[in-house]
Write a protein that holds these residues in place. Structure first.
Motif, PDB file in Angstrom:
ATOM      1  N   ARG A   5       1.602 -30.989  20.610  1.00  0.00           N
ATOM      2  CA  ARG A   5       2.207 -31.039  22.108  1.00  0.00           C
ATOM      3  C   ARG A   5       3.737 -31.763  21.986  1.00  0.00           C
ATOM      4  N   LYS A   6       4.842 -31.113  22.336  1.00  0.00           N
ATOM      5  CA  LYS A   6       5.954 -31.593  22.370  1.00  0.00           C
ATOM      6  C   LYS A   6       6.077 -32.842  23.656  1.00  0.00           C
ATOM      7  N   GLY A   7       6.795 -33.932  23.461  1.00  0.00           N
ATOM      8  CA  GLY A   7       7.046 -34.760  24.298  1.00  0.00           C
ATOM      9  C   GLY A   7       7.941 -34.166  25.545  1.00  0.00           C
ATOM     10  N   ALA A   8       8.024 -34.801  26.827  1.00  0.00           N
ATOM     11  CA  ALA A   8       8.624 -34.197  27.933  1.00  0.00           C
ATOM     12  C   ALA A   8      10.257 -34.418  27.688  1.00  0.00           C
ATOM     13  N   SER A   9      10.914 -33.588  28.077  1.00  0.00           N
ATOM     14  CA  SER A   9      12.445 -33.713  28.102  1.00  0.00           C
ATOM     15  C   SER A   9      12.988 -35.031  28.676  1.00  0.00           C
ATOM     16  N   ASN A 113      13.862 -33.530  36.284  1.00  0.00           N
ATOM     17  CA  ASN A 113      14.583 -32.813  36.784  1.00  0.00           C
ATOM     18  C   ASN A 113      14.074 -32.406  38.206  1.00  0.00           C
ATOM     19  N   ASP A 114      12.746 -32.606  38.447  1.00  0.00           N
ATOM     20  CA  ASP A 114      11.962 -32.326  39.743  1.00  0.00           C
ATOM     21  C   ASP A 114      12.216 -33.527  40.782  1.00  0.00           C
ATOM     22  N   LYS A 115      12.986 -33.052  41.752  1.00  0.00           N
ATOM     23  CA  LYS A 115      13.468 -33.841  42.791  1.00  0.00           C
ATOM     24  C   LYS A 115      12.246 -34.588  43.407  1.00  0.00           C
ATOM     25  N   ARG A 221      23.494 -33.965  37.189  1.00  0.00           N
ATOM     26  CA  ARG A 221      23.072 -34.756  38.034  1.00  0.00           C
ATOM     27  C   ARG A 221      23.287 -36.261  37.629  1.00  0.00           C
ATOM     28  N   VAL A 222      23.246 -36.547  36.369  1.00  0.00           N
ATOM     29  CA  VAL A 222      23.132 -37.800  36.081  1.00  0.00           C
ATOM     30  C   VAL A 222      24.606 -38.215  35.915  1.00  0.00           C
ATOM     31  N   LEU A 223      25.491 -37.235  35.243  1.00  0.00           N
ATOM     32  CA  LEU A 223      27.001 -37.775  35.368  1.00  0.00           C
ATOM     33  C   LEU A 223      27.491 -37.778  36.791  1.00  0.00           C
ATOM     34  N   SER A 224      27.341 -36.853  37.501  1.00  0.00           N
ATOM     35  CA  SER A 224      27.891 -36.991  39.029  1.00  0.00           C
ATOM     36  C   SER A 224      27.431 -38.191  39.618  1.00  0.00           C
ATOM     37  N   SER A 225      25.886 -38.492  39.524  1.00  0.00           N
ATOM     38  CA  SER A 225      25.300 -39.642  40.212  1.00  0.00           C
ATOM     39  C   SER A 225      25.959 -40.751  39.734  1.00  0.00           C
ATOM     40  N   SER A 226      26.269 -40.867  38.262  1.00  0.00           N
ATOM     41  CA  SER A 226      26.794 -42.270  37.770  1.00  0.00           C
ATOM     42  C   SER A 226      28.138 -42.496  38.315  1.00  0.00           C
ATOM     43  N   LEU A 227      28.905 -41.461  38.599  1.00  0.00           N
ATOM     44  CA  LEU A 227      30.294 -41.545  38.835  1.00  0.00           C
ATOM     45  C   LEU A 227      30.085 -42.092  40.436  1.00  0.00           C
ATOM     46  N   ALA A 228      29.281 -41.377  41.215  1.00  0.00           N
ATOM     47  CA  ALA A 228      29.190 -41.603  42.578  1.00  0.00           C
ATOM     48  C   ALA A 228      28.768 -43.146  42.787  1.00  0.00           C
ATOM     49  N   ALA A 229      27.822 -43.610  41.872  1.00  0.00           N
ATOM     50  CA  ALA A 229      27.162 -44.853  41.986  1.00  0.00           C
ATOM     51  C   ALA A 229      28.222 -45.956  41.469  1.00  0.00           C
ATOM     52  N   LEU A 230      29.072 -45.692  40.662  1.00  0.00           N
ATOM     53  CA  LEU A 230      30.219 -46.406  40.321  1.00  0.00           C
ATOM     54  C   LEU A 230      31.092 -46.713  41.450  1.00  0.00           C
TER      55      LEU A 230
END
Length: 545
Positions: A5-9, A113-115, A221-230
């Motif tokens: 079984r592969k680990g979750a991405s 990725n699941d909100k 999501r990660v990059l846009s949220s990171s910039l908005a968080a900064l």
């Protein structure tokens, strides 16, 4: 996990970022309920590697955390619901030893990725914070903080709301506790953001278990949220009031409207407004005086100085720290093909211009990118963010255009082209852009050096070019007719919005105290009260040429 079984991405992505949250500096002294004794335990855990395992001695909690590590989103949601119920049944002392395990699994799960999964983290987290707040050590908070604060700017509103509520739980108590928390976590937060900005879609996800679309979704999501968080971090740490207020988007439009209202009030009832301002100023002075007396009385009684908000401000973000973080990464962000990433970058640049203008003063290349944004980004949904950014830079840095070899090609030409392109955007975006037309002409009217660099005879002549561009946009968007006459369709709404925008800007300009050019006044009067007025009422404007 079964054989093969592969680990979750999401777990793979989180493991890539896991070291971002580590810090060798003790948190120490945070006054909102985190004990100093727990910090010693943090140090021992860190030395023994206890932070990296996620192991928990409590059997019930361990069972729920194992379920939380599964790939299936439904299983994760059930695990979080069960974990919340377990936390509610445990005492504060029993929850003390599950904090490290929760920290580990939180940083894994928040990359999902699941909100729904991301949102479900926070009801569970809130229960743990409320019951075991005094047992959270500084290192645990720092390891949680980066992803936690980034989630306050998650694209999913329920995720962002949950993360903010948990921050509120931590920061209840004395005034300035939130700014103090941000100041203490600043180093680990900036370090984690730097690593986020260095990622690509393929390095942020395990491509063996993730599709290309899923990897791009996570990266966006990660990059846009990171910039908005900064941007949010900068606002909370560098603003005068230090609270998490509105995002401030669209302030440029509001300021222009307030400016017009002030002029009208001054003409209508100057004395009344002046008296009102004097009373308000006197009341504010009395409040400050009363607060100062109360603070002094508290110092005399306790023999200790109060922890003031200004003290926390000593750690506000500087242009050097922003330069180290953004550095060469800024060029890659400007050329990003991801719409959400660019939009968040525009919001960040607006915030930097407002709060750390010295960064722009020391980085002329960034100023060129800002003023040339209309040339680079044709995405309709990004236009309001571009307008807000450019107008804020012009307001805060009025001489920024001097870095351009040709202000006409580098700024005004693309800007007027964007004005003419408003009708091609959807009605919702067009209505947002309309609000920026008055601030645009207001800024251009005051920027007399810019008009000189453009070779225009006056600032008034430059403003006339904006009015002509608005009129040209109307000519490109004729009112659609039906057999029964004109109907209010989405396209006709854009046309009517442009018509209102044109006459509003014309009225604003000729009534502005900085308007000096009589020849330009006569031209506007002839156009507005003459042919253009008749054509506008007939709803058939020709081209300005």
């Amino acid at each position: 996990m079964g054989r093969g079984r592969k680990g979750a991405s999401s777990q793979q992505a989180a493991s890539l970022l896991a070291s971002d949250n580590d810090s060798s500096n003790p948190f120490g002294g945070f006054s909102s309920g985190f004990s100093a004794g727990r910090q010693k335990a943090d140090k021992g855990k860190r030395k023994s590697g206890g932070f990296s395992t996620g192991e928990v001695a409590d059997a019930e909690v361990a069972f729920c955390l194992r379920k939380l590590s599964k790939r299936d989103p439904v299983t994760k949601l059930k695990a979080l619901e069960e974990l919340k119920q377990v936390f509610q049944q445990k005492s504060s002392s029993e929850l003390r030893d599950v904090i490290d395990g929760w920290t580990y699994h939180y940083n894994l799960t928040c990359m999902s990725n699941d909100k729904k999964v991301r949102a479900a983290l926070y009801p569970c987290f809130a229960v743990l914070l409320k019951k075991a707040k005094k047992h959270f050590g500084g290192q645990s908070i720092k390891r949680l903080f980066k992803n936690w604060f980034i989630h306050t700017r998650d694209p999913a509103s329920n995720v962002a709301a949950g993360a903010k509520r948990c921050l509120d739980v931590v920061c209840t108590g004395r005034k300035g506790s939130r700014a103090k928390l941000l100041a203490r976590c600043k180093g680990v937060f900036l370090k984690g953001l730097a690593k986020n900005l260095d990622h690509t879609p393929t390095t942020l996800s395990d491509m063996k278990t993730t599709t290309k679309d899923q990897a791009l979704e996570r990266y966006d999501r990660v990059l846009s949220s990171s910039l908005a968080a900064l941007d949010a971090f900068l606002r909370e740490l560098n603003d005068d009031e230090g609270d998490d207020g509105d995002d401030g988007e669209g302030d440029e439009a509001n300021e222009a409207n307030e400016e017009e209202e002030e002029e009208e009030d001054r003409d209508d009832d100057t004395k009344k407004n002046d008296d009102k301002k004097k009373r308000k100023k006197k009341e504010e002075e009395m409040k400050r005086s009363k607060k100062g007396a109360e603070d002094q009385e508290r110092v005399e009684k306790t023999g200790k100085k109060t922890v003031s908000f200004e003290r926390a401000k000593s750690s506000m973000l500087t242009h050097d720290e922003l330069g180290d973080l953004l550095g060469k990464r800024i060029s890659a962000l400007w050329s990003s093909k991801r719409v959400l990433v660019r939009r968040s970058l525009y919001g960040l640049m607006r915030g930097i211009a407002l709060r750390v203008p010295s960064y722009l003063a020391q980085n002329p290349k960034v100023v060129k990118l800002v003023l040339g944004a209309f040339n680079r980004d044709r995405e309709g949904s990004n236009q309001p963010a571009i307008w807000s950014m450019v107008l804020r830079v012009l307001k805060q840095c009025p001489e920024s255009f001097k870095v351009l070899k040709s202000p006409e090609k580098g700024f005004l030409g693309p800007c007027l082209s964007a004005v003419r392109q408003i009708p091609s955007q959807n009605p919702h975006v067009a209505r947002q852009v309309f609000a920026f037309m008055k601030p645009l002409v207001s800024n251009l009217l005051k920027a007399r050096e810019l008009s000189a660099a453009l070779g225009a005879p006056s600032s008034e002549a430059t403003c006339l070019r904006v009015l002509d561009s608005i009129w040209d946009g109307m000519g490109a968007r004729k009112m659609a007719k039906t057999p029964g006459g004109h109907t209010i369709t989405s396209g006709n709404q854009v046309y009517l919005g442009l018509l209102e925008c044109y006459f509003t800007c014309a009225r604003f300009l000729i009534g502005h105290p900085s308007w000096r050019d009589q020849e330009a006044t006569d031209k506007i009067a002839a156009q507005v009260c003459g042919q253009r007025c008749r054509d506008g009422l007939r709803l058939q404007p020709p081209s300005s040429s």
